[in-house]
Structures are given as C-alpha cells and as structure tokens.
Design a protein around this motif. Sequence first.
Motif, mmCIF file in Angstrom:
data_model
loop_
_atom_site.group_PDB
_atom_site.id
_atom_site.type_symbol
_atom_site.label_atom_id
_atom_site.label_comp_id
_atom_site.label_asym_id
_atom_site.label_seq_id
_atom_site.Cartn_x
_atom_site.Cartn_y
_atom_site.Cartn_z
ATOM 1 N N LYS A 83 17.661 -21.482 33.760
ATOM 2 C CA LYS A 83 18.819 -22.357 33.578
ATOM 3 C C LYS A 83 19.090 -22.555 32.093
ATOM 4 O O LYS A 83 18.151 -22.680 31.300
ATOM 5 N N VAL A 84 20.376 -22.582 31.755
ATOM 6 C CA VAL A 84 20.780 -22.798 30.365
ATOM 7 C C VAL A 84 21.713 -23.998 30.317
ATOM 8 O O VAL A 84 22.615 -24.129 31.159
ATOM 9 N N SER A 85 21.499 -24.876 29.362
ATOM 10 C CA SER A 85 22.354 -26.054 29.222
ATOM 11 C C SER A 85 23.763 -25.646 28.823
ATOM 12 O O SER A 85 24.003 -24.543 28.315
ATOM 13 N N LYS A 86 24.738 -26.524 29.041
ATOM 14 C CA LYS A 86 26.133 -26.216 28.735
ATOM 15 C C LYS A 86 26.357 -25.915 27.260
ATOM 16 O O LYS A 86 27.217 -25.093 26.914
ATOM 17 N N ASP A 87 25.598 -26.572 26.400
ATOM 18 C CA ASP A 87 25.773 -26.322 24.963
ATOM 19 C C ASP A 87 24.986 -25.097 24.487
ATOM 20 O O ASP A 87 25.067 -24.709 23.321
ATOM 21 N N GLY A 88 24.224 -24.469 25.402
ATOM 22 C CA GLY A 88 23.488 -23.266 25.048
ATOM 23 C C GLY A 88 22.276 -23.500 24.174
ATOM 24 O O GLY A 88 21.684 -22.551 23.664
ATOM 25 N N LYS A 89 21.863 -24.741 24.022
ATOM 26 C CA LYS A 89 20.770 -25.054 23.098
ATOM 27 C C LYS A 89 19.408 -25.205 23.791
ATOM 28 O O LYS A 89 18.375 -25.259 23.124
ATOM 29 N N LEU A 146 16.606 -23.769 21.570
ATOM 30 C CA LEU A 146 17.271 -22.673 20.886
ATOM 31 C C LEU A 146 18.089 -23.164 19.704
ATOM 32 O O LEU A 146 18.722 -24.223 19.783
ATOM 33 N N SER A 147 18.095 -22.393 18.625
ATOM 34 C CA SER A 147 18.959 -22.733 17.494
ATOM 35 C C SER A 147 20.421 -22.578 17.901
ATOM 36 O O SER A 147 21.284 -23.345 17.485
ATOM 37 N N GLN A 148 20.691 -21.571 18.713
ATOM 38 C CA GLN A 148 21.978 -21.359 19.352
ATOM 39 C C GLN A 148 21.757 -20.357 20.468
ATOM 40 O O GLN A 148 20.750 -19.643 20.481
ATOM 41 N N TYR A 149 22.668 -20.327 21.409
ATOM 42 C CA TYR A 149 22.512 -19.340 22.467
ATOM 43 C C TYR A 149 22.908 -17.963 21.944
ATOM 44 O O TYR A 149 23.919 -17.809 21.263
ATOM 45 N N ARG A 150 22.099 -16.939 22.253
ATOM 46 C CA ARG A 150 22.394 -15.557 21.889
ATOM 47 C C ARG A 150 22.273 -14.709 23.153
ATOM 48 O O ARG A 150 21.246 -14.736 23.837
ATOM 49 N N PRO A 462 26.902 -18.530 26.855
ATOM 50 C CA PRO A 462 25.850 -18.447 27.875
ATOM 51 C C PRO A 462 26.345 -18.051 29.264
ATOM 52 O O PRO A 462 25.553 -17.618 30.091
ATOM 53 N N ASP A 463 27.650 -18.183 29.522
ATOM 54 C CA ASP A 463 28.186 -17.873 30.849
ATOM 55 C C ASP A 463 28.493 -16.376 30.934
ATOM 56 O O ASP A 463 29.368 -15.878 30.223
ATOM 57 N N PRO A 464 27.800 -15.601 31.809
ATOM 58 C CA PRO A 464 28.015 -14.150 31.887
ATOM 59 C C PRO A 464 29.456 -13.765 32.216
ATOM 60 O O PRO A 464 29.964 -12.771 31.704
ATOM 61 N N GLU A 465 30.128 -14.548 33.062
ATOM 62 C CA GLU A 465 31.504 -14.228 33.426
ATOM 63 C C GLU A 465 32.437 -14.368 32.222
ATOM 64 O O GLU A 465 33.297 -13.513 31.972
ATOM 65 N N LYS A 466 32.264 -15.445 31.469
ATOM 66 C CA LYS A 466 33.075 -15.637 30.261
ATOM 67 C C LYS A 466 32.738 -14.569 29.211
ATOM 68 O O LYS A 466 33.603 -14.091 28.490
ATOM 69 N N ARG A 467 31.447 -14.185 29.174
ATOM 70 C CA ARG A 467 31.028 -13.171 28.216
ATOM 71 C C ARG A 467 31.694 -11.831 28.529
ATOM 72 O O ARG A 467 32.128 -11.115 27.626
ATOM 73 N N SER A 468 31.812 -11.491 29.799
ATOM 74 C CA SER A 468 32.470 -10.248 30.197
ATOM 75 C C SER A 468 33.930 -10.226 29.752
ATOM 76 O O SER A 468 34.448 -9.186 29.318
ATOM 77 N N LYS A 469 34.582 -11.356 29.846
ATOM 78 C CA LYS A 469 35.987 -11.435 29.430
ATOM 79 C C LYS A 469 36.113 -11.162 27.929
ATOM 80 O O LYS A 469 37.016 -10.428 27.488
ATOM 81 N N ILE A 470 35.211 -11.740 27.140
ATOM 82 C CA ILE A 470 35.257 -11.529 25.692
ATOM 83 C C ILE A 470 34.919 -10.077 25.349
ATOM 84 O O ILE A 470 35.526 -9.479 24.447
ATOM 85 N N VAL A 471 33.964 -9.487 26.077
ATOM 86 C CA VAL A 471 33.638 -8.073 25.875
ATOM 87 C C VAL A 471 34.878 -7.216 26.093
ATOM 88 O O VAL A 471 35.134 -6.266 25.344
ATOM 89 N N GLY A 472 35.670 -7.554 27.092
ATOM 90 C CA GLY A 472 36.915 -6.838 27.333
ATOM 91 C C GLY A 472 37.912 -7.013 26.203
ATOM 92 O O GLY A 472 38.565 -6.055 25.769
#
Length: 518
Positions: A83-89, A146-150, A462-472
């Motif tokens: 699980k990852v927090s909403k802020d990715g930290k 985490l210092s930030q989510y990567r 941190p959200d894989p679905e949002k990450r896919s959109k940015i990759v596109g």
Amino acid sequence: MKKKLLALGLIFAMVFTMTACGGGDDGEKSAKDTFVGTDSEWYGIDAYQLDSTANFTGMVAAPLFQWDPDEGKIVDYVCTNWKVSKDGKTATFDVPEGMKYSTGEQVEPEDVVASIKHGQKVSPYNSGYMNIKSMDVDGRTVTMHLSQYRSELEYYLTSGFLVVIDKDELDKMSKDELMWKSHPYGPYAIDDYVSGSEVKLVANEGWSCNNPLAENHGVMKIKNVDLKFNVEEFTETEEFKSGNFDFLNSLSGDMYQELKDVDGIEIVDTSYPSIDYFELNTDKGIFQDINVRKALALAIDRKAIAETSDGMLAPANSLVISKVQCSSEDAEKWFTENLTNDVDQAKKLLAESGWKDTDGDGYLEKDGKKLEFTFYSWDSATDMIQKMADQLKKVGFKLNIETLDWNYIYEKISSNNYDTGIEALQWAEPMLLFNTFFYDKTNNPTITPEFEALRDKVASEPDPEKRSKIVGELQLMMYKNVNILPLVEELSYTAYTSDLKGYKVLADGTSVFLDMSF
C-alpha cells in the motif's frame, strides 16, 4: 539476460533422477523427480550485487512482490498487502509468518529491512530505491518512509533485484561469501554449483508464498533442478530432441525454426521488453524538415522488416512497448494511425517540401542535393536496415548503411555527428527508458522544459493507471516531433517438453514456475 553459447561438445547423458510412484511392485510407471534445463550462466545468488539475472535465479531468490501485467499493478508474492499513501511518502507491506529459509530459519520482517539496506549499499541499481529514507517494523508490518514516490521502486520490488536474505547472514558474511554461501529465500536452494557448467538445486521444504498468479503456494512439486550453462547450440538442440533436456532457456533463430513444428515440444514467447529504435538528427541535414521526417516514418513497413529475422523480431509501433510496466495503448494507436504504412502520404509530403526526381534515377533531389542519408547500424541489424533502404527507395530516399560497433554508434549520436543510427534498450519500467531514449540532446525539439517536467511527474506518480496516461503523453510529444522512431521488438523464445506441466508465461514475458510438475 542473454544466453552465452560456448562449445562443450556432446557430453550430456540422461541425467533424470527417477522415483517410483506408489511403490515398485504394483507396476505403476515411474515419474520424473528432476527438471533438467539450460539457463544463462549464474554469477551469484546475492541478487543485490548482480547487474543481471538469469531466467531461473528466482528459484533460489524470489522477488518480494509480483507484477501482474494484465492488471497493471503490483501483487503479493513473498510479501503481501502493498500500500502507498496518497502523497506517495509512505509505503507499507506485510511479511507473513511461516516462511522458512532452506536453513530452517523463519523469514522475519527485520530480514527484509536489512536486505534492502544491504542493496542500498552494494547494488549497481540502488538509485532505483534510494528514495527509501528509513524503514520501521511493527509486528509483521514494514513501513517505508520515502523522500518521494519513484515509479522505479515497484519495478525493483517485482524484478528479482530485491530479495530476502537472513539478517544474520548479512551481518556475518562478506560480500564474496554472500554471493555463493548465503541462503536467500526461495523455493529452491543450491545443492551444487560448477562454475561455467551447471547448478543443481533442491527444493526448499520450508517454502511458501502468496502469489495470486499461481495455484501452488507451497513446496515445489519437482524436488530437484539441474540447469546447464554454456551449452553449444547444436548440443542443446539434439539433447532436447532426445529427451535429455526438459527446457531450453533461449532459442536462436535457427533453433526456433528447427523446433517450432516438432511434436511434443512447446515454444513460448518469453521476451524481455526490448526495443530497437532510431533517432533522427534535426539539427542539420535533410531531417531538419519535419515533412521529410514524417515521410520517412510513413514509408516504413515494420512487419516486412521483422520478417527478415526468422521469427526473432516483431514490428514495434511504440517506444514503450506493451510488455513494459504502465505502457500506453493510446500512444501506440496514435503512432500506428499517423506515422506508419502510408507511401502515398509520404510522397505527397516530400513533394510539398520541393523534392523531385529530376534525373530519373529513382531518388529525389532538391537544390542540387539528393534525398540521401547515412544509417549507422551494427552487423546483426544489417539485413533489416537493408530492407528499410529498399522501402525508402520507393518514395525517393537513398539510405546508405555504415556498420559500426554499438558503442561507436552511440558516441557519434551523442556528439551530433550523424544522420540517424540504430539504438536499443532492454528494460521493463518506463522511467529509465525516458531518461535514456535520447542520446542526441543538441537542439532536440522534444527535450523541452514541458517534456522534462512531465518526465519527472511520471516518476513520482504512485497510481499505475495515472502513470500509464502520462507515459502516453510523453510518447506523443516524442512522436509529434518525429525525431525518434520505434522499429522492432527483439524476441526471445523458450522451449519445453509437453510432459512438463504448469509452466506459465505472463503477458510481459516473465515466467511463473511455481506450478511446474511432470
């Protein structure tokens, strides 16, 4: 990851260990108790110190989590409840009770923490998880601060480079001792190792896991594994056809063609994500004109190019191919619809830019200069680049091939001393790809502050679905400038005998072997 082939000669006899099923007097047929196969050479079992992993090193050092390519997310394996927090930290996960190393010791949350800290000290890939600033243990739960989510973190958690080693061994053993004398947590342990020749494994009777992509979560059904290294190609093929091998890790083009139609043999695509592509120099020469770049892209038939390889290549209409985590179907669709297989449109664009065949030689000219460029290629790619040259000639391009070692190609591209040249990347996570795609950064029309900001954003999402959109979105920025173009995927095939059951290959080419049996 790629198999090394060295001549050993025809030396392997039948090495299966046989055990009786139900007793020796009832006439029941014997069953195999040993799996015999080939693999890339092993260089150690402390995955943190390695810069590559062979196909089956996960048998002795299982990754912490599994990547589910169909769902596009991280799922349980050794550890659970990621699980990852909403802020990715903050990230949390559990280390279940009851899992035991081959030594009989139980896997503890403190072992996981110590193992990751060990990786941060010694791994060549530690930059992928140096954002872990600290870790706490509460009961069986580990909390990462985490210092930030990567996004790279999820790749490493599922790739086999982050595993569990007993904290006691990490505290007591040297780096050299950890490479071969440690006991990482996995379904098997090393029974014997002969450098350059083979490794023999025995089932870990304390193994259990929580991988939802497998049915067997307990001790392996096949008790012994014998993996051969550096077997000469002819020997591999003949021993496999004779029944002395159950599994061939990686087939050459010739092996693939010889075995693909043989009864009793199964062949599956186990390709690690690999893309061959090329950059176009937009700073000088004919490719300064975007119409010329578009015309080149539209004139290429990637399917025909892939067919030059005896089944070892596939056409690629995306830089971040479908096997890569968080790939984008939308980006691939846009590229396919706008920059592929339209010879008429290619000719139209060139005419609009003033290119004509004035001397009837089939090549276009403008201002006394031919529509001509040099393509830097390595030797093994020459056939497919020649195929491309034939395709481009149909619209008026003259492509000249110059073969160089790959490092010299990259050097010329990096120094802006090129027209175009082939490049390749093998990786399953998009962040490193976007950081590495461009070797030419001189006046690059794609590398803008907007592009770099979006590239940073994809890494911290941190959200894989949002990450896919940015990759596109990142790929569309690259494609619309038409200064970097995908060409083909490099393929790898695995062969196994049909009496081996339960070997599973996922959509991204990764293997799940937990259900294997005879």
